[in-house]
Write a protein that holds these residues in place. Structure first.
Motif, PDB file in Angstrom:
ATOM      1  N   UNK A 178       0.841  -1.207   0.000  1.00  0.00           N
ATOM      2  CA  UNK A 178       0.000   0.000   0.000  1.00  0.00           C
ATOM      3  C   UNK A 178       0.871   1.250   0.000  1.00  0.00           C
ATOM      4  N   UNK A 179       1.955   1.240   0.743  1.00  0.00           N
ATOM      5  CA  UNK A 179       2.865   2.398   0.747  1.00  0.00           C
ATOM      6  C   UNK A 179       3.450   2.643  -0.645  1.00  0.00           C
ATOM      7  N   UNK A 180       3.809   1.561  -1.334  1.00  0.00           N
ATOM      8  CA  UNK A 180       4.365   1.696  -2.680  1.00  0.00           C
ATOM      9  C   UNK A 180       3.311   2.264  -3.638  1.00  0.00           C
ATOM     10  N   UNK A 181       2.078   1.792  -3.519  1.00  0.00           N
ATOM     11  CA  UNK A 181       0.995   2.307  -4.360  1.00  0.00           C
ATOM     12  C   UNK A 181       0.707   3.771  -4.039  1.00  0.00           C
ATOM     13  N   UNK A 182       0.836   4.144  -2.771  1.00  0.00           N
ATOM     14  CA  UNK A 182       0.564   5.519  -2.343  1.00  0.00           C
ATOM     15  C   UNK A 182       1.544   6.505  -2.970  1.00  0.00           C
ATOM     16  N   UNK A 183       2.755   6.041  -3.256  1.00  0.00           N
ATOM     17  CA  UNK A 183       3.763   6.914  -3.854  1.00  0.00           C
ATOM     18  C   UNK A 183       3.338   7.432  -5.221  1.00  0.00           C
ATOM     19  N   UNK A 184       2.573   6.634  -5.960  1.00  0.00           N
ATOM     20  CA  UNK A 184       2.183   7.018  -7.321  1.00  0.00           C
ATOM     21  C   UNK A 184       0.705   7.370  -7.451  1.00  0.00           C
ATOM     22  N   UNK A 185      -0.027   7.336  -6.346  1.00  0.00           N
ATOM     23  CA  UNK A 185      -1.467   7.634  -6.403  1.00  0.00           C
ATOM     24  C   UNK A 185      -1.695   9.102  -6.755  1.00  0.00           C
ATOM     25  N   UNK A 186      -2.652   9.340  -7.632  1.00  0.00           N
ATOM     26  CA  UNK A 186      -3.018  10.704  -8.003  1.00  0.00           C
ATOM     27  C   UNK A 186      -4.044  11.221  -6.995  1.00  0.00           C
ATOM     28  N   UNK A 187      -3.588  12.049  -6.075  1.00  0.00           N
ATOM     29  CA  UNK A 187      -4.468  12.587  -5.033  1.00  0.00           C
ATOM     30  C   UNK A 187      -4.702  14.081  -5.227  1.00  0.00           C
ATOM     31  N   UNK A 188      -4.446  14.560  -6.431  1.00  0.00           N
ATOM     32  CA  UNK A 188      -4.579  15.987  -6.696  1.00  0.00           C
ATOM     33  C   UNK A 188      -6.006  16.499  -6.496  1.00  0.00           C
ATOM     34  N   UNK A 189      -7.003  15.656  -6.683  1.00  0.00           N
ATOM     35  CA  UNK A 189      -8.383  16.080  -6.528  1.00  0.00           C
ATOM     36  C   UNK A 189      -8.985  15.761  -5.171  1.00  0.00           C
ATOM     37  N   UNK A 190      -8.157  15.320  -4.220  1.00  0.00           N
ATOM     38  CA  UNK A 190      -8.651  14.914  -2.909  1.00  0.00           C
ATOM     39  C   UNK A 190      -8.168  15.902  -1.849  1.00  0.00           C
ATOM     40  N   UNK A 191      -9.116  16.538  -1.154  1.00  0.00           N
ATOM     41  CA  UNK A 191      -8.737  17.470  -0.094  1.00  0.00           C
ATOM     42  C   UNK A 191      -8.357  16.722   1.177  1.00  0.00           C
ATOM     43  N   UNK A 192      -9.233  15.815   1.600  1.00  0.00           N
ATOM     44  CA  UNK A 192      -8.961  15.035   2.805  1.00  0.00           C
ATOM     45  C   UNK A 192      -9.689  13.707   2.715  1.00  0.00           C
TER      46      UNK A 192
END
Length: 106
Positions: A10-24
């Protein structure tokens, strides 16, 4: 599947996750077949944190077996289908759980 293996994946996937549209977004994951089997994923200020702790001020908690969770994040298990057949339980905002599952698949 071992807890450490799931957490590092999950940590590895989190590195590349696109969270630009997520505030919280704060989701606690409870793996029923691991001890300890609790960690959380938090998206805050467009950054992702994955830590092996309880998260009390969360949007939701997802509870499932580690093998099913691995299938979920690998795209081999549809989150809606898993919820429908009882392989995935959600405590809290189901919409946020769905948003979380979409983040990990990207």
């Amino acid at each position: 599947m071992k807890f450490e293996t799931v957490l590092s994946k999950v940590r590895k996937m989190a590195e590349t996750a696109d969270v630009s549209g997520v505030d919280f977004l704060a989701v606690q994951i409870n793996l029923t077949d691991c001890d300890p089997g609790v960690f959380y994923v938090e998206v805050k200020d467009h950054k992702v944190n994955v830590e092996p702790y309880d998260y009390h001020d969360r949007n939701c908690a997802i509870t499932m077996k580690s093998d099913d969770f691995n299938k979920l994040i690998s795209g081999k298990l549809d989150p809606v289908a898993a919820f429908t057949i009882g392989k995935l339980k959600v405590d809290g905002d189901v919409g946020k759980a769905l948003e979380f599952s979409k983040l990990l698949k990207k």
